[in-house]
Design an enzyme around this catalytic site. Structure first.
Site, PDB file in Angstrom:
ATOM      1  CE  LYS A 177      -4.067   1.986   2.459  1.00 30.12           C
ATOM      2  NZ  LYS A 177      -4.517   1.937   3.650  1.00 30.12           N
ATOM      3  CB  SER A 224      -8.653   1.047   5.733  1.00 30.32           C
ATOM      4  OG  SER A 224      -9.442   2.093   5.950  1.00 30.32           O
ATOM      5  CB  SER A 257      -7.852   4.466   2.485  1.00 27.57           C
ATOM      6  OG  SER A 257      -6.828   3.667   3.976  1.00 27.57           O
TER       7      SER A 257
END
Length: 486
Positions: free
Chosen positions: A80, A179, A155
């Site tokens: 990420k 997330s 996210s």
């Protein structure tokens, strides 16, 4: 896709036998990304040259007598984009950090390298991890591989979409209020949020420091156990890291849950939960019954206050953490400011997107003189009550089970203009984050052809029980084997 559908143990066996190479795994990943990512938008940056070099070095080591063999040997991983990677751009999907290249690796990235995984690139996300749909990326939205008209969740939407699309073997995400788990649910993969403090946050760009936690997104529970084994552990560079013994997570996957006591919160199956999602969860509970587990309805009475408390606390911490982005040291710097204050204002106006600005303003207001006690302090007290709810329930039950998200993935653009509705998608995940306990999302069915996630919650630092419960369910169902047809 066929290679990445293999069990990790089978890949290791073929690597040792010379029937498969790390270079072939990396090339399979890069081919799949080239074939699919124009439609999915999971990656922001690729590190092709270093990935190929790393894979070739691993193959050379394997050919040597007694060559070192890591836990995740040769497996392609996506990271990420809010996790620091030395020499590889880390932008948090924000214009503010466009082109920013860190000079050090996050602890989890260092640990993955020690386990001999190969980093393929950096994955798309909501800007600074603020969002639940991946539509808040400053560069492009990520799309759900099951239906490219729908969101992948956020996210960590890029991380979940990349695993679901077979672009990487596994990915790392970060979870502040859901997330990792919510996008895992939307994309039909496994997402694990470890206990707060179990995995080092050193090198994770902070959103809300008392909530942020790094964790794996994988195709199945066994892989999640392997990745957690590699990244968990105390880190003296992280002041919130817990100095606890790390057990053998993989050995917990016995498939046995006979006598396990399960609590099912009535608040997680009430108003706002899609009927198809509720039915998928009830069917999962029937599967547990067939395996000899017992479940009862329970109450987590302060759940209704969780979202309000979370957005006060998380936004307040974000307001403090993002103050470092001032246009002076790194990132966007406005041209021709009139003075220092003007530099701050113009740089932040140009660099931050609408959702980040919204949360900074909310947090700054909650922390301001005259409002601190009324909002921030009260939210902290509510957080304590929510944690007590979990402590009390988990003193009587081995795990708590419910849906991960109230609905399947919604359409792109459907909620972006309504932040309050968007925030409600985290009603089942936020309380867990406030309590700091571990939880995993595993696929448990389909609703209108879209994946549904089952959330399994456990005691602090008892990931073994959470993984055991998730793995046992997985062994009695086939939902984790379903793949989107791209």
């Amino acid at each position: 896709m066929a290679t990445f559908d293999m069990r990790l143990q089978d890949i290791h066996t073929q690597l040792r036998a010379g029937e498969l190479s790390a270079v072939e795994l990396v090339e399979a990943s890069l081919r799949r990304i080239a074939q699919t990512d124009e439609r999915i938008g999971a990656f922001l940056t690729l590190d092709e040259e270093r990935a190929r070099q790393s894979a070739a070095a691993l193959d050379a080591r394997l050919r040597q007598p007694g060559g070192e063999q890591g836990l995740l040997l040769g497996l392609p991983v996506g990271i990420k984009d809010n996790i620091s990677t030395e020499g590889l751009a880390t932008t948090c999907a924000s214009r503010f950090l466009q082109g920013f290249t860190p000079i050090y690796d996050a602890t989890v990235v260092h640990k993955l390298a020690a386990a001999q995984a190969v980093t393929i690139g950096k994955l798309n996300m909501d800007e600074f991890a603020m969002g639940g749909s991946n539509e808040n990326s400053a560069y492009r939205a990520t799309r759900n591989p099951w239906d490219v008209t729908r969101v992948p969740g956020g996210s960590s939407g890029g991380s979940a979409a990349a695993v679901a699309a077979g672009q990487v073997y596994f990915a790392l995400g970060s979870d502040t209020g859901g997330s990792i788990r919510q996008p895992a649910s939307y994309c039909g993969v496994v997402g694990l949020k470890p206990t707060y403090g179990l995995v080092s946050r050193y090198g994770l760009v902070a959103f809300a420091s008392s909530l942020d936690q790094i964790g794996p997104i994988t195709k199945n529970v066994e892989d999640a156990a392997y990745v957690l084994q590699a990244i968990a552990g105390y880190d003296e560079r992280d002041s919130t890291s817990a100095n606890v013994d790390i057990p053998d997570y993989v050995s917990a996957l016995s498939g046995e849950v006979k006598g396990m006591r399960i609590g099912v919160p009535k608040e997680y199956l009430g108003a706002g939960i899609d009927p198809a999602v509720k039915e998928a969860v009830m069917e999962a509970l029937r599967v547990y019954e067939s395996m000899g587990a017992e479940w009862e309805e329970i109450s987590l009475p302060h759940t209704e206050y969780a979202i309000a408390a979370y957005y006060v606390l998380a936004s307040s911490e974000a307001s403090s953490n993002l103050a470092r982005f001032d246009g002076v040291r790194y990132g966007v710097r406005a041209d021709n400011p009139d003075n220092l204050i003007d530099l701050y204002r113009k740089s932040r106006s140009q660099g931050f997107g609408p959702e980040v600005k919204r949360r900074i303003m909310l947090g700054t207001y909650a922390l301001s003189s005259g409002y601190y006690d009324a909002y921030y302090l009260k939210a902290q007290k509510v957080r304590t009550l929510i944690k007590r709810d979990f402590d009390e329930a988990l003193s009587r039950y081995d795990v708590i089970i419910g849906p991960t998200a109230p609905t399947p993935a919604f359409r792109i653009g459907e909620q972006i203009g309504d932040p309050l509705t968007m925030y409600l998608n985290d009603i089942c995940t936020i309380p867990v984050s406030l309590a700091g306990v571990p939880a995993i999302s595993v696929p448990c069915g389909l609703a209108d052809g879209l994946p549904v996630g089952l959330q399994i919650i456990g005691k602090a630092f008892d990931e073994r029980t959470v993984l055991r419960a998730a793995h046992a369910y997985e062994q009695h169902t086939e939902y984790h084997n379903l793949r989107p047809q791209l």
